[in-house]
Design a protein around this motif. Sequence first.
Motif, short mmCIF file in Angstrom:
data_model
loop_
_atom_site.label_atom_id
_atom_site.label_comp_id
_atom_site.label_asym_id
_atom_site.label_seq_id
_atom_site.Cartn_x
_atom_site.Cartn_y
_atom_site.Cartn_z
N GLN A 29 0.82 -1.20 0.00
CA GLN A 29 0.00 0.00 0.00
C GLN A 29 0.86 1.26 0.00
O GLN A 29 2.02 1.22 -0.37
N THR A 30 0.28 2.32 0.44
CA THR A 30 0.91 3.63 0.41
C THR A 30 1.39 4.04 1.79
O THR A 30 0.69 3.85 2.78
N ILE A 31 2.59 4.59 1.83
CA ILE A 31 3.11 5.19 3.06
C ILE A 31 2.85 6.68 2.94
O ILE A 31 3.35 7.34 2.03
N ARG A 32 2.03 7.22 3.84
CA ARG A 32 1.68 8.64 3.79
C ARG A 32 2.57 9.41 4.75
O ARG A 32 2.60 9.14 5.94
N ILE A 33 3.27 10.39 4.19
CA ILE A 33 4.17 11.24 4.97
C ILE A 33 3.67 12.67 4.83
O ILE A 33 3.35 13.12 3.73
N VAL A 34 3.60 13.38 5.93
CA VAL A 34 3.24 14.79 5.88
C VAL A 34 4.45 15.59 6.34
O VAL A 34 5.15 15.21 7.26
N ALA A 35 4.70 16.67 5.63
CA ALA A 35 5.80 17.57 5.99
C ALA A 35 5.21 18.96 6.17
O ALA A 35 4.36 19.39 5.40
N SER A 36 5.68 19.64 7.21
CA SER A 36 5.29 21.04 7.34
C SER A 36 5.66 21.75 6.06
O SER A 36 6.74 21.50 5.52
N GLU A 37 4.77 22.60 5.57
CA GLU A 37 5.00 23.20 4.26
C GLU A 37 6.34 23.91 4.17
O GLU A 37 6.97 23.93 3.12
N LYS A 54 13.57 0.52 1.87
CA LYS A 54 13.15 -0.40 2.94
C LYS A 54 11.79 -1.01 2.65
O LYS A 54 11.54 -2.17 2.95
N TYR A 55 10.89 -0.23 2.06
CA TYR A 55 9.54 -0.69 1.75
C TYR A 55 9.34 -0.59 0.24
O TYR A 55 8.53 0.20 -0.25
N ASP A 56 10.07 -1.40 -0.51
CA ASP A 56 10.08 -1.27 -1.96
C ASP A 56 8.74 -1.60 -2.63
O ASP A 56 8.52 -1.22 -3.78
N ASP A 57 7.84 -2.28 -1.95
CA ASP A 57 6.52 -2.57 -2.52
C ASP A 57 5.52 -1.45 -2.29
O ASP A 57 4.43 -1.47 -2.84
N ALA A 58 5.89 -0.49 -1.45
CA ALA A 58 4.95 0.56 -1.08
C ALA A 58 5.24 1.84 -1.86
O ALA A 58 6.38 2.15 -2.17
N ALA A 59 4.18 2.57 -2.15
CA ALA A 59 4.31 3.88 -2.79
C ALA A 59 4.35 4.93 -1.68
O ALA A 59 3.73 4.76 -0.63
N ILE A 60 5.10 5.99 -1.90
CA ILE A 60 5.18 7.08 -0.92
C ILE A 60 4.28 8.20 -1.39
O ILE A 60 4.34 8.64 -2.53
N GLU A 61 3.44 8.66 -0.48
CA GLU A 61 2.57 9.80 -0.75
C GLU A 61 3.02 10.91 0.17
O GLU A 61 2.89 10.81 1.39
N LEU A 62 3.59 11.98 -0.38
CA LEU A 62 4.13 13.08 0.41
C LEU A 62 3.17 14.25 0.35
O LEU A 62 2.86 14.75 -0.73
N MET A 63 2.70 14.66 1.51
CA MET A 63 1.76 15.77 1.60
C MET A 63 2.44 16.96 2.27
O MET A 63 3.30 16.78 3.12
N SER A 64 2.01 18.13 1.92
CA SER A 64 2.49 19.35 2.55
C SER A 64 1.32 20.00 3.27
O SER A 64 0.21 20.04 2.75
N ALA A 65 1.58 20.47 4.48
CA ALA A 65 0.52 21.13 5.24
C ALA A 65 1.13 22.16 6.17
O ALA A 65 2.30 22.05 6.55
N GLU A 66 0.35 23.14 6.53
CA GLU A 66 0.76 24.12 7.52
C GLU A 66 1.10 23.36 8.80
O GLU A 66 0.54 22.29 9.05
N SER A 67 2.01 23.87 9.62
CA SER A 67 2.55 23.13 10.77
C SER A 67 1.48 22.52 11.67
O SER A 67 1.55 21.34 12.00
N ASN A 68 0.49 23.31 12.07
CA ASN A 68 -0.55 22.78 12.95
C ASN A 68 -1.40 21.72 12.25
O ASN A 68 -1.80 20.73 12.84
#
Length: 191
Positions: A29-37, A54-68
């Motif tokens: 599945q997908t690894i969801r990562i959020v980073a402060s914008e 490390k998780y070669d079968d998984a897709a990375i979903e990188l999201m950006s969001a305001e810190s809070n």
Amino acid sequence: MLCEYYDHRMAEHEELLSGLAALRNVRTQTIRIVASECLMAAPFLPAMVRVSEKYDDAAIELMSAESNAAHRLILNDTAHFGLLLDSPEDVRLRVHATARQPFVVLMARDHPLAANARIKPEMIVENKLLTPLPSSRVFEIIQTVFSGRGLSLNIALKSSSMQLILNGVEGGLGIALLPAIFVPQDRENAL
């Protein structure tokens, strides 16, 4: 009694198979990562490469969001983990690593302040400043330092895009006061 034991064991077996199937699905599945914008321009691509390896079968979903908002995305399990800047202490978060980031002044090479080894806030007030949005933790820290000294900011640009701020500095629009993580890696071609 034997039938009851058999039914119980079959139920355990089905539960085990169901758990194994769920684990197998996690690996694909997908690894969801959020980073402060403000951290989206930071050089954390090597970390993404390590996660991907490390998780070669998984897709990375990188999201950006305001810190809070990034903090909330982690707490409500929308993101599996996050990259936060000066996140609030919260017992519901498990922090794996922290790093102190001193603030540095980024400017064009030919800027008059570039000749100084140490720059104080009083030296910055006459310059146009490029900053993150007031809702960001970086801006709050900058504002606290300046207002604590009775200084006001001469802001030329506020942006949620750290890359836009860096490009603005490079283009001579002004200077930026940011955590050291944003200093270009290639110091030969640094701003």
